[in-house]
Design a protein around this motif. Structure first.
Motif, PDB file in Angstrom:
ATOM      1  N   SER A  48       6.049  11.731  -5.945  1.00 20.34           N
ATOM      2  CA  SER A  48       7.193  11.431  -4.283  1.00 20.34           C
ATOM      3  C   SER A  48       7.151  10.979  -3.101  1.00 20.34           C
ATOM      4  CB  SER A  48       7.959  12.202  -5.010  1.00 20.34           C
ATOM      5  OG  SER A  48       9.442  11.955  -4.558  1.00 20.34           O
ATOM      6  N   VAL A  49       6.395  11.837  -2.164  1.00 16.71           N
ATOM      7  CA  VAL A  49       5.626  11.527  -0.910  1.00 16.71           C
ATOM      8  C   VAL A  49       4.900   9.773  -1.469  1.00 16.71           C
ATOM      9  CG1 VAL A  49       4.866  12.289   0.744  1.00 16.71           C
ATOM     10  CG2 VAL A  49       6.168  14.001  -0.151  1.00 16.71           C
ATOM     11  N   ALA A  50       4.301   9.890  -2.006  1.00 22.55           N
ATOM     12  CA  ALA A  50       3.979   8.671  -1.905  1.00 22.55           C
ATOM     13  C   ALA A  50       4.472   7.325  -2.032  1.00 22.55           C
ATOM     14  CB  ALA A  50       1.858   9.201  -2.580  1.00 22.55           C
ATOM     15  N   ARG A  51       5.944   7.589  -2.856  1.00 26.59           N
ATOM     16  CA  ARG A  51       6.220   6.072  -3.198  1.00 26.59           C
ATOM     17  C   ARG A  51       7.245   6.418  -1.990  1.00 26.59           C
ATOM     18  NH1 ARG A  51       5.375   7.803  -8.737  1.00 26.59           N
ATOM     19  NH2 ARG A  51       7.582   9.705  -8.319  1.00 26.59           N
ATOM     20  N   ALA A  52       8.372   7.458  -1.186  1.00 29.84           N
ATOM     21  CA  ALA A  52       8.821   7.016   0.016  1.00 29.84           C
ATOM     22  C   ALA A  52       7.866   6.667   1.140  1.00 29.84           C
ATOM     23  CB  ALA A  52       9.301   8.537   0.082  1.00 29.84           C
ATOM     24  N   CYS A  53       6.752   6.771   0.759  1.00 32.98           N
ATOM     25  CA  CYS A  53       5.506   6.244   2.234  1.00 32.98           C
ATOM     26  C   CYS A  53       5.965   4.656   2.073  1.00 32.98           C
ATOM     27  CB  CYS A  53       5.074   6.843   2.604  1.00 32.98           C
ATOM     28  SG  CYS A  53       4.906   8.744   2.911  1.00 32.98           S
ATOM     29  N   GLU A  54       5.922   4.448   0.935  1.00 33.12           N
ATOM     30  CA  GLU A  54       4.947   2.462   0.980  1.00 33.12           C
ATOM     31  C   GLU A  54       6.127   1.740   1.979  1.00 33.12           C
ATOM     32  OE1 GLU A  54       5.729   2.298  -2.949  1.00 33.12           O
ATOM     33  OE2 GLU A  54       3.675   2.882  -3.821  1.00 33.12           O
ATOM     34  N   ASP A  55       7.345   2.608   2.127  1.00 36.29           N
ATOM     35  CA  ASP A  55       8.114   1.611   2.751  1.00 36.29           C
ATOM     36  C   ASP A  55       8.071   1.600   4.715  1.00 36.29           C
ATOM     37  OD1 ASP A  55       8.829  -0.469   0.494  1.00 36.29           O
ATOM     38  OD2 ASP A  55      10.677   1.092   0.331  1.00 36.29           O
ATOM     39  N   LEU A  56       7.654   2.235   4.620  1.00 33.73           N
ATOM     40  CA  LEU A  56       7.791   3.059   6.335  1.00 33.73           C
ATOM     41  C   LEU A  56       6.688   2.142   6.727  1.00 33.73           C
ATOM     42  CD1 LEU A  56       6.859   7.523   5.548  1.00 33.73           C
ATOM     43  CD2 LEU A  56       9.621   5.434   6.410  1.00 33.73           C
ATOM     44  N   ASP A  57       6.786   2.088   8.030  1.00 34.12           N
ATOM     45  CA  ASP A  57       5.857   1.004   8.943  1.00 34.12           C
ATOM     46  C   ASP A  57       5.003   1.919   9.933  1.00 34.12           C
ATOM     47  OD1 ASP A  57       7.053   2.399  11.782  1.00 34.12           O
ATOM     48  OD2 ASP A  57       8.225   0.559  11.328  1.00 34.12           O
ATOM     49  N   THR A  58       4.033   1.847  10.402  1.00 32.20           N
ATOM     50  CA  THR A  58       3.428   2.189  11.041  1.00 32.20           C
ATOM     51  C   THR A  58       3.382   3.356  11.487  1.00 32.20           C
ATOM     52  OG1 THR A  58       1.440   0.292  11.170  1.00 32.20           O
ATOM     53  CG2 THR A  58       1.171   1.831  12.409  1.00 32.20           C
ATOM     54  N   PHE A  59       4.216   2.418  12.828  1.00 33.86           N
ATOM     55  CA  PHE A  59       5.108   4.186  13.566  1.00 33.86           C
ATOM     56  C   PHE A  59       5.471   5.404  13.422  1.00 33.86           C
ATOM     57  CE2 PHE A  59       8.118   5.859  16.405  1.00 33.86           C
ATOM     58  CZ  PHE A  59       6.911   6.555  17.556  1.00 33.86           C
ATOM     59  N   THR A  60       6.306   4.957  12.015  1.00 34.19           N
ATOM     60  CA  THR A  60       6.536   6.157  11.332  1.00 34.19           C
ATOM     61  C   THR A  60       5.928   6.380  10.514  1.00 34.19           C
ATOM     62  OG1 THR A  60       8.391   4.388  10.606  1.00 34.19           O
ATOM     63  CG2 THR A  60       8.586   6.737   9.585  1.00 34.19           C
ATOM     64  N   LEU A  61       4.875   6.130   9.976  1.00 34.62           N
ATOM     65  CA  LEU A  61       3.701   6.670   9.351  1.00 34.62           C
ATOM     66  C   LEU A  61       2.998   7.764  10.518  1.00 34.62           C
ATOM     67  CD1 LEU A  61       2.472   4.302   6.886  1.00 34.62           C
ATOM     68  CD2 LEU A  61       3.472   6.269   6.062  1.00 34.62           C
ATOM     69  N   ALA A  62       2.471   6.883  11.210  1.00 30.10           N
ATOM     70  CA  ALA A  62       2.087   8.016  13.064  1.00 30.10           C
ATOM     71  C   ALA A  62       2.615   9.373  12.991  1.00 30.10           C
ATOM     72  CB  ALA A  62       2.023   6.830  13.805  1.00 30.10           C
ATOM     73  N   VAL A  63       4.344   9.640  13.573  1.00 32.69           N
ATOM     74  CA  VAL A  63       5.413  10.187  13.349  1.00 32.69           C
ATOM     75  C   VAL A  63       5.111  11.581  11.865  1.00 32.69           C
ATOM     76  CG1 VAL A  63       6.891  11.287  13.144  1.00 32.69           C
ATOM     77  CG2 VAL A  63       6.744   8.802  14.769  1.00 32.69           C
ATOM     78  N   LEU A  64       4.321  11.096  11.319  1.00 33.01           N
ATOM     79  CA  LEU A  64       4.372  11.462  10.257  1.00 33.01           C
ATOM     80  C   LEU A  64       2.929  12.016  10.164  1.00 33.01           C
ATOM     81  CD1 LEU A  64       5.487  10.730   6.442  1.00 33.01           C
ATOM     82  CD2 LEU A  64       5.991  12.764   7.580  1.00 33.01           C
ATOM     83  N   GLU A  65       1.784  11.835  10.290  1.00 38.41           N
ATOM     84  CA  GLU A  65       0.761  12.137  10.731  1.00 38.41           C
ATOM     85  C   GLU A  65       0.425  12.926  11.772  1.00 38.41           C
ATOM     86  OE1 GLU A  65      -2.940   9.034   8.699  1.00 38.41           O
ATOM     87  OE2 GLU A  65      -1.504   7.694   9.769  1.00 38.41           O
TER      88      GLU A  65
END
Length: 745
Positions: A48-65
């Protein structure tokens, strides 16, 4: 501020925020979660977390990472620490992540799901494992002792991934005996030895080498998309030119496969030899020929004959398509391309078994292909009218930044394929989206047809006949005129102006089809904007004078001629024996062979015979081409993405709230209702009947139709007919109730 669990945070959300979460992450709503604890568990799974991350841009994913690097999966992280590691403020990105339940908690106690570590892999942000003993001061001091060789190695590992293979990892000499860069870095603690061949850069050293940031600053901003501006009319005109060329190629395919349908491979698809033949006839490369074949089948113009020896044969739909005007031809092809659940660009590559992937084969099927195309075209639609990208690679980089986790291994290739196919089809020109294509993206087929009609040059009814026996059409010809010109001339080159060439063979072809010399003279006299050259007049008259002097009929077949000298000449050729010709009258020959075969043999021998019907008129024996029935075509409707409507969301939210209330309710002794009846079942029914009489709340456990166990607090109003009815119009089948207890005051 103490950290709270995801379940507690979900319970604290207002109903509209919870409904928005379920709308955004649709996988959380099916089946409806029984309470917030179940919802939190489901939201925290890796899938579920992977599916929710599919539409996120690089900056948003950077915040998560960055939160993951900071350890927010195990303990709360304040926003200030996040901003320091990120190198900038997360801004409204945290609100977006909270709305998706990927981050929860207040700014001073941010948390993420532990499953995020599995989703982002062992090296989030390309950083290695943490070594708490390495403080910023320790790292700075160690870096000050490194030389240029050591710094070059560190910079390579800092760029990620943080592990490297080296034979120097097999030994760990004392610091004073360290000679290689790896040994010196191991001695300084700036590298970790994982095994005899692998070293790893510690997380603290990696962050220090990135100037205190988890990710380089350049990765946090969307790359620029260089563009250039044109007049929209210029774009539309260029797109129309490409569309006309594509339509001509598609017409060539239909006519070619009408006469000689290519076989379907045993494994499905189109063979290499047939693809090369199509490419040669249409004068395109293999990729262009693949696109033609895929769209011919995708638009229903061609289908598998499904016979004992299956072939790719044009359908009955091809005839109406050929008779349509250019704009009406283009729209169904462009629409078929938008909706095509296949990737033609993969043809010619290798599959998982290292076998070539054939056009029209099942290996090209990709259900997500239409979404990929629309994503690329939507990015172009965001640009001002007439504005196009200067390079496809820039578009690839921008789309990759916007959704780096979407598209899989073919993510970047599909953008290149989409742009190449769109340009060939006339959807895109000069790097910009055409007006007709924009209408198609909005599901406005009528508007697309109108826009393409406006973009195409007006049909002309005049040609330029030149002394070298070429005919130049300065634009698209009227359909009827195009048919008549094509009957008597061969296309030599095409484009905005089409050049035809008239030869003895093409004139004879027209006469074979039933045209007369007078009709051909009239055609060029009326429709030529220039004087008809004498060379053309002489050619038509010369071919017509010799054409039809020999006439054949079905006897098997016969030949007749008023000139018995010509009959004798025919009998004196080797072809007479091959065709088994014999004289039955001074001016009549017969053969047991079919008439078409006899005429072809005589033409090969240098004669110019014609076929005649029972009434003596010239007839055309050329095969009209094979056809198979077209598959029924359903009216196309836009298929919306699956969503949960407002009423369903409200029901699911009520379901979750009811489960939360039941979980937090104090209850008395629980009575179980086991399968097979017995005293427990009787006791449960007695308890429910008592609660009904006294209008008391009762706690029940039950299993829903999905097999999910949950609990509710109900005020029973009726028990009977195998059903428990509550005051809130709830209905629970008695056979699904597993336990019950009175709620304590």
């Amino acid at each position: 501020m103490p950290a709270i669990s995801l379940a507690d945070w979900l319970r604290s959300l207002p109903d509209d925020a919870l409904a928005a979460l379920l709308r955004t992450r649709r996988d959380l709503a099916t089946p409806p979660p029984s309470d917030s604890t179940v919802l939190a568990t489901r939201a925290g799974t890796p899938g579920s977390v992977a599916r929710a991350c599919e539409d996120l841009d690089t900056f948003t994913l950077a915040v998560l990472e960055t939160l993951l690097v900071a350890g927010a999966d195990t303990e709360a992280v304040p926003r200030s620490e996040l901003a320091g590691l990120l190198g900038t403020s997360p801004g409204e990105t945290l609100d977006l992540l909270r709305a998706k339940a990927l981050v929860w908690g207040e700014d001073e106690a941010l948390r993420i799901a532990p499953a995020a570590r599995e989703v982002f892999g062992p090296y989030p942000a390309g950083l290695g494992r943490a070594v708490p003993a390495l403080t910023p001061e320790t790292v700075r001091a160690a870096l000050a002792e490194t030389g240029e060789a050591e710094r070059a190695l560190l910079r390579t590992l800092a760029a990620g991934p943080p592990v490297g293979r080296t034979r120097d990892a097999a030994t760990s000499p004392a610091p004073e005996r360290a000679e290689t860069p790896v040994h010196r870095l191991l001695a300084l603690g700036l590298l970790l030895r994982r095994d005899e061949q692998t070293v790893e850069l510690p997380r603290e050293a990696g962050i220090a080498l990135r100037d205190g940031r988890v990710l380089p600053a350049g990765r946090l901003t969307e790359p620029d998309l260089p563009t250039r501006s044109h007049e929209q009319s210029t774009v539309d005109s260029a797109a129309a030119g490409e569309a006309m060329e594509f339509l001509r190629h598609m017409e060539t395919l239909v006519l070619l496969w009408s006469q000689q349908p290519p076989p379907v491979l045993k494994s499905g698809g189109l063979g290499v030899r047939e693809l090369r033949r199509l490419a040669k006839e249409t004068e395109v490369d293999d990729a262009g020929a693949t696109l033609l074949a895929e769209l011919a089948v995708g638009a229903g113009l061609v289908a598998d004959s499904q016979s004992t020896t299956p072939e790719w044969v044009p359908t009955t739909l091809a005839d109406s398509w050929l008779a349509s005007a250019p704009a009406q031809r283009w729209v169904p092809l462009a629409q078929a391309w938008l909706d095509l659940p296949r990737l033609p660009g993969m043809a010619g590559g290798r599959d998982a078994k290292d076998k070539p992937v054939a056009p029209l084969s099942e290996e090209l099927r990709r259900p997500q292909a239409p979404a990929v195309r629309r994503r690329v075209l939507d990015a172009l639609a965001e640009l001002p009218n007439g504005t196009g990208v200067t390079a496809v690679d820039d578009l690839v980089a921008m789309l990759a930044w916007r959704a780096p986790r979407r598209g899989g291994r073919l993510r970047d290739e599909t953008v290149h394929w989409t742009m190449a196919e769109a340009s060939a089809l006339g959807v895109v020109a000069l790097g910009a989206l055409g007006t007709a294509a924009s209408a198609l993206l909005d599901d406005d087929r009528a508007g697309a047809t109108t826009a393409m009609i406006d973009a195409l040059p007006d049909p002309v009814d005049q040609v330029l006949v030149q002394a070298d026996l070429t005919v130049v059409a300065p634009g698209p010809l009227e359909p009827e005129l195009a048919t008549r010109i094509t009957a008597v001339a061969d296309v030599e080159s095409s484009g905005h102006a089409t050049v035809y060439r008239i030869t003895e063979t093409s004139v004879r072809r027209a006469l074979d089809a039933g045209r007369t010399a007078d009709e051909l003279h009239e055609l060029f006299r009326v429709h030529s904007a220039t004087a008809v050259p004498q060379s053309l007049t002489y050619l038509i008259d010369d071919v017509a004078r010799r054409h039809g002097r020999l006439r054949g009929g079905v006897a098997g077949s016969f030949l007749r001629c008023d000139d018995d000298v010509l009959i004798a000449e025919v009998l004196g050729t080797p072809a007479a024996a091959d065709l088994d010709l014999r004289r039955i009258a001074p001016t009549v020959l017969v053969s047991p062979l079919p008439l078409a075969e006899v005429l072809d043999g005589l033409r090969s021998a240098g004669f110019a015979p014609a076929a005649e019907g029972p009434d003596g008129r010239v007839i055309d024996l050329r095969p009209a081409g094979r056809r198979v029935p077209a598959a029924p075509r359903r009216a196309r409707t836009a298929v919306p993405a699956p969503t949960v409507n407002a009423d369903q969301l409200a029901m699911i939210v009520r379901h979750v709230r009811a489960g939360d209330r039941a979980a937090g309710t104090r209850r008395g002794a629980t009575v179980g209702a086991h399968r097979g009846g017995g005293t427990d079942t009787s006791a449960t029914l007695a308890l429910l009947a008592e609660a009904t009489r006294e209008r008391r709340e009762v706690w029940i456990g039950f299993v829903d139709s999905h097999g999910t166990a949950s609990q509710r607090v109900v005020t029973p109003v009726r028990v009977g007919g195998g059903m428990l009815e509550g005051s809130g119009n709830e209905r629970f089948p008695l056979h699904r109730i597993t336990s019950a207890a009175l709620v304590e005051d």
